[in-house]
Motif scaffolding. Structure first.
Motif, PDB file in Angstrom:
ATOM      1  N   ALA A  56       0.857  -1.187   0.000  1.00 15.59           N
ATOM      2  CA  ALA A  56       0.000   0.000   0.000  1.00 15.59           C
ATOM      3  C   ALA A  56       0.891   1.234   0.000  1.00 15.59           C
ATOM      4  O   ALA A  56       1.878   1.287   0.744  1.00 15.59           O
ATOM      5  N   SER A  57       0.574   2.207  -0.844  1.00 14.48           N
ATOM      6  CA  SER A  57       1.372   3.431  -0.951  1.00 14.48           C
ATOM      7  C   SER A  57       0.531   4.642  -0.569  1.00 14.48           C
ATOM      8  O   SER A  57      -0.657   4.725  -0.916  1.00 14.48           O
ATOM      9  N   TYR A  58       1.169   5.579   0.129  1.00 13.30           N
ATOM     10  CA  TYR A  58       0.510   6.815   0.563  1.00 13.30           C
ATOM     11  C   TYR A  58       1.372   8.018   0.179  1.00 13.30           C
ATOM     12  O   TYR A  58       2.608   7.921   0.122  1.00 13.30           O
ATOM     13  N   VAL A  59       0.695   9.160  -0.084  1.00 18.97           N
ATOM     14  CA  VAL A  59       1.367  10.401  -0.461  1.00 18.97           C
ATOM     15  C   VAL A  59       0.847  11.518   0.434  1.00 18.97           C
ATOM     16  O   VAL A  59      -0.348  11.551   0.775  1.00 18.97           O
ATOM     17  N   GLY A  60       1.745  12.426   0.830  1.00 18.95           N
ATOM     18  CA  GLY A  60       1.336  13.589   1.610  1.00 18.95           C
ATOM     19  C   GLY A  60       1.198  14.817   0.719  1.00 18.95           C
ATOM     20  O   GLY A  60       1.951  14.986  -0.252  1.00 18.95           O
ATOM     21  N   ARG A  61       0.199  15.666   1.032  1.00 20.76           N
ATOM     22  CA  ARG A  61       0.021  16.914   0.272  1.00 20.76           C
ATOM     23  C   ARG A  61      -0.081  18.070   1.254  1.00 20.76           C
ATOM     24  O   ARG A  61      -0.864  18.021   2.217  1.00 20.76           O
ATOM     25  N   ALA A  62       0.739  19.102   0.997  1.00 19.69           N
ATOM     26  CA  ALA A  62       0.751  20.284   1.859  1.00 19.69           C
ATOM     27  C   ALA A  62       0.249  21.491   1.074  1.00 19.69           C
ATOM     28  O   ALA A  62       0.586  21.664  -0.103  1.00 19.69           O
ATOM     29  N   THR A  63      -0.583  22.352   1.716  1.00 20.67           N
ATOM     30  CA  THR A  63      -1.085  23.590   1.115  1.00 20.67           C
ATOM     31  C   THR A  63      -0.638  24.764   1.963  1.00 20.67           C
ATOM     32  O   THR A  63      -0.848  24.770   3.186  1.00 20.67           O
ATOM     33  N   ASP A  64       0.032  25.763   1.310  1.00 23.64           N
ATOM     34  CA  ASP A  64       0.546  26.898   2.093  1.00 23.64           C
ATOM     35  C   ASP A  64      -0.485  28.014   2.189  1.00 23.64           C
ATOM     36  O   ASP A  64      -1.612  27.910   1.672  1.00 23.64           O
ATOM     37  N   GLY A  65      -0.084  29.109   2.848  1.00 23.95           N
ATOM     38  CA  GLY A  65      -1.010  30.205   3.113  1.00 23.95           C
ATOM     39  C   GLY A  65      -1.465  30.950   1.879  1.00 23.95           C
ATOM     40  O   GLY A  65      -2.470  31.675   1.924  1.00 23.95           O
ATOM     41  N   LEU A  66      -0.742  30.796   0.754  1.00 20.97           N
ATOM     42  CA  LEU A  66      -1.130  31.471  -0.487  1.00 20.97           C
ATOM     43  C   LEU A  66      -1.791  30.513  -1.474  1.00 20.97           C
ATOM     44  O   LEU A  66      -2.001  30.859  -2.641  1.00 20.97           O
ATOM     45  N   GLY A  67      -2.090  29.293  -1.013  1.00 20.53           N
ATOM     46  CA  GLY A  67      -2.814  28.342  -1.854  1.00 20.53           C
ATOM     47  C   GLY A  67      -1.953  27.432  -2.702  1.00 20.53           C
ATOM     48  O   GLY A  67      -2.474  26.617  -3.469  1.00 20.53           O
ATOM     49  N   MET A  68      -0.616  27.545  -2.588  1.00 19.63           N
ATOM     50  CA  MET A  68       0.267  26.663  -3.356  1.00 19.63           C
ATOM     51  C   MET A  68       0.314  25.288  -2.685  1.00 19.63           C
ATOM     52  O   MET A  68       0.363  25.192  -1.462  1.00 19.63           O
ATOM     53  N   THR A  69       0.281  24.225  -3.496  1.00 14.69           N
ATOM     54  CA  THR A  69       0.320  22.862  -2.945  1.00 14.69           C
ATOM     55  C   THR A  69       1.567  22.122  -3.427  1.00 14.69           C
ATOM     56  O   THR A  69       2.182  22.492  -4.436  1.00 14.69           O
ATOM     57  N   ALA A  70       1.921  21.073  -2.700  1.00 14.41           N
ATOM     58  CA  ALA A  70       3.042  20.210  -3.089  1.00 14.41           C
ATOM     59  C   ALA A  70       2.764  18.800  -2.596  1.00 14.41           C
ATOM     60  O   ALA A  70       2.175  18.603  -1.525  1.00 14.41           O
ATOM     61  N   LEU A  71       3.193  17.810  -3.388  1.00  7.98           N
ATOM     62  CA  LEU A  71       3.054  16.404  -3.027  1.00  7.98           C
ATOM     63  C   LEU A  71       4.405  15.846  -2.574  1.00  7.98           C
ATOM     64  O   LEU A  71       5.449  16.204  -3.118  1.00  7.98           O
TER      65      LEU A  71
END
Length: 467
Positions: A441-456
Motif C-alpha cells: 500500500a502506498s501513501y502520499v502527503g500533500r501540503a497547502t501553504d497560506g497562499l494556496g500553493m500545494t506540493a506532493l
C-alpha cells in the motif's frame, strides 16, 4: 499463529474430524500447488502429505514461473498439516538479512552460506552479482540455518545447487536428490512437462539473465537445451539445466527470445519459449527528489538522485533542460545539486538524473519540472511507523509540511483519494490498515501553504505480509 493452529487441531480431534474426512474429496499428489478459492495463498503439497508455506512471492518465484494450482475446499486445506516454510531454491539467488551486511548463497535445506569476499560473488554470479541479492526479512530468518562459509570458488557452484535441488521435496530431504549416474531419474508424471524460469521479471541492456529449465517424462529426460536469441547457451544431459547470458549493451532490440528444448529418452521433444521485454524507460532503481517544484526568482532550487545499492555506480549526473549541472563520482549513492536558476516568472525547467554503472549501462529517473513562480511551493514529506507489517495489523502514516507562508492544510492520499485531512501545520496522522491479505500500500502527503500553493511528497510504501 501456532497457538491458533494447535487449537484448531484439538477441536478437529474432539469432533472426530480427521484428515481423511476432510480430504476425501481432494485428489492430491506430491508436488501439487494447492489453494482455496477465497484466498491467494499457495502451498506446496509434499510427499509427506503436509503442506509447505511460501513466505512471500520472491521465494515462490525461485521455484515456479506461474501459478498452476489445484483448488481445494477450506476444510480440505485445513486437514493438511503444515510441514513448515519453503525457502529459496539453492543456487537461484543470494540473500542478505536486513540487519546483517553479509551476503549469503543458499544450499540444500535452507542453509545460508556466507560469501566471504566480493571477488568470490563476482566469480559465482557474474559482474552484476549485486542485482541477484534479495533482502531476507528478519521474520523469515528462523526458517533458515547457517552453514559453512564460502572462501574459495570450489566451495560452491550455483549451477550444481540448482541441478541438485529441482523440487522443494528434494530441498527439504523428503525425496532423494537426482541420481548422479547416467541412469535417468524416474519421472512421476505420465506425459512430458517442461518448465522455464528467469532470474527476474524485467531486464535492461547489459543485465545478466540466469535461465533455468526442468523437465520430466515417463521414459526419462535425455537432454535439455537452452537458447538465448537463437544462440545455444548450454546443454545438459539431465532433467534440469541452467545457464547465464548477458543482454547486449549496444543492442537495438526491444525484446529477446529465450527457448528451452527437452528431449526424452523415447525421442519425444517439447519446446517452451519466453519473450524477455527490454526496459528502456525510467528505472525503479534510481529516484529523483526535488526540494521544491516551484521557486521564487533568485531562490535556490534543489534536486537529489538516489541510487539502489545493487548498482555498481561509475557516475551520477543531474540534468537541467538536457545539460548536466552536477556530476557525482562512483560509489556516491545520493547525488545532490542546489543552485539558483535564471529566467522570469513562468519559466519551466525539465529535471532528471542519469546513473551509469561499471558495465556502461544507464539508469534514468523520471523527469520532473521546476517552475519559477510568484510563490514557492511548500515542502511536503510522509513517513510510516513501519515499512513492513503483518496481515491484520495497523500502522501510523504521518504527513508533514513547511513553508515561509505557513501551512494551512495537510492531507494524506491513497490511490489519488484523500484518506485524512488536517487543518494547520501540525503533523497529520492516519491509522492505516488492517489488511486481510498480503500486498503493498502506498501513501502520499500533500501540503497547502497560506497562499494556496500545494506540493506532493514522495510516496511511502508499506509491505503487508502473512505472519
Amino acid at each position: 499463529m501456532s497457538m491458533l493452529r494447535n487449537l484448531l487441531t484439538v477441536s478437529a480431534t474432539l469432533f472426530g474430524l480427521t484428515a481423511a474426512t476432510f480430504a476425501s474429496a481432494a485428489t492430491l499428489s506430491p508436488g501439487d500447488l494447492i489453494k482455496i478459492s477465497s484466498r491467494s495463498d499457495v502451498y506446496y503439497y509434499g510427499p509427506d502429505a503436509k503442506r509447505y508455506v511460501f513466505p512471500n512471492e520472491k521465494t515462490y518465484f525461485t521455484w515456479y514461473s506461474d501459478f498452476s494450482t489445484k483448488t481445494v475446499t477450506d476444510s480440505e486445506l485445513a486437514a493438511v498439516q503444515i510441514g513448515g516454510a519453503a525457502t529459496y531454491r539453492p543456487g537461484y539467488r543470494m540473500v542478505k538479512v536486513t540487519t546483517d551486511p553479509k551476503v549469503y548463497a543458499i544450499s540444500r535445506g535452507g542453509t545460508l552460506r556466507w560469501i566471504e569476499t566480493e571477488a568470490l560473488a563476482v566469480q559465482l554470479y557474474g559482474a552484476d552479482w549485486a542485482t541477484k541479492v534479495q533482502d531476507l526479512p528478519d521474520a523469515f530468518f528462523a526458517t533458515y540455518k547457517v552453514g559453512t562459509s564460502i572462501s574459495k570458488l570450489a566451495d560452491y557452484s550455483p549451477a550444481d545447487e540448482l541441478n541438485a535441488n529441482p523440487t522443494i521435496a528434494v530441498d527439504r530431504g523428503l525425496t532423494p536428490p537426482p541420481s548422479s549416474t547416467s541412469t535417468p531419474p524416474t519421472p512421476t508424471t505420465t506425459t512430458m512437462s517442461i518448465g522455464l524460469q528467469l532470474s527476474r521479471d524485467t531486464f535492461r541492456a547489459g543485465d545478466f539473465v540466469t535461465i533455468s529449465s526442468t523437465s520430466t517424462h515417463t521414459s526419462g529426460v535425455s537432454k535439455i537445451e537452452i537458447f538465448f536469441d537463437a544462440m545455444l547457451v548450454t546443454s545438459c544431459n539431465a532433467n534440469s539445466c541452467s545457464g547465464q547470458m548477458q543482454i547486449p549493451i549496444s543492442g537495438t532490440k526491444s525484446s529477446y527470445e529465450v527457448k528451452t528444448i527437452s528431449t526424452a529418452v523415447d525421442t519425444t521433444v517439447q519446446t517452451k519459449i519466453i519473450v524477455i521485454p527490454i526496459t528502456t524507460g525510467p528505472s525503479s532503481l534510481v529516484k529523483l527528489t526535488l526540494g521544491r517544484t516551484a521557486i521564487k526568482p533568485g531562490q535556490a532550487a534543489e534536486a537529489i538522485v538516489d541510487s539502489d545499492a545493487s548498482i555498481a555506480i561509475i557516475r551520477t549526473d543531474i540534468y537541467i533542460d538536457g545539460t548536466s549541472v552536477e556530476a557525482c563520482a562512483s560509489a556516491i549513492r545520493q547525488c545532490r545539486w542546489s543552485d539558483t536558476l535564471p529566467g522570469g516568472i513562468g519559466t519551466i525547467y525539465d529535471v532528471y538524473g542519469k546513473v551509469t554503472d561499471n558495465l556502461g549501462r544507464t539508469y534514468e529517473t523520471d523527469h520532473k519540472t521546476i517552475t519559477i513562480s510568484n510563490n514557492d511551493s511548500p515542502m511536503a514529506t510522509i513517513e510510516s511507523g513501519k515499512s513492513m507489517i503483518y496481515v491484520n495489523e495497523t500502522v501510523d502514516v504521518t504527513a508533514r509540511g513547511s513553508d515561509d507562508n505557513g501551512i494551512v492544510k495537510l492531507e494524506i492520499l491513497k490511490d489519488g483519494a484523500v484518506v485524512k485531512s488536517c487543518d494547520g501545520a501540525a503533523p497529520c496522522t492516519f491509522i492505516a490498515g488492517p489488511w486481510t491479505s498480503a500486498g503493498t500500500a502506498s501513501y502520499v502527503g500533500r501540503a497547502t501553504d497560506g497562499l494556496g500553493m500545494t506540493a506532493l511528497s514522495e510516496p511511502v510504501t508499506i509491505t503487508i505480509t502473512n505472519p
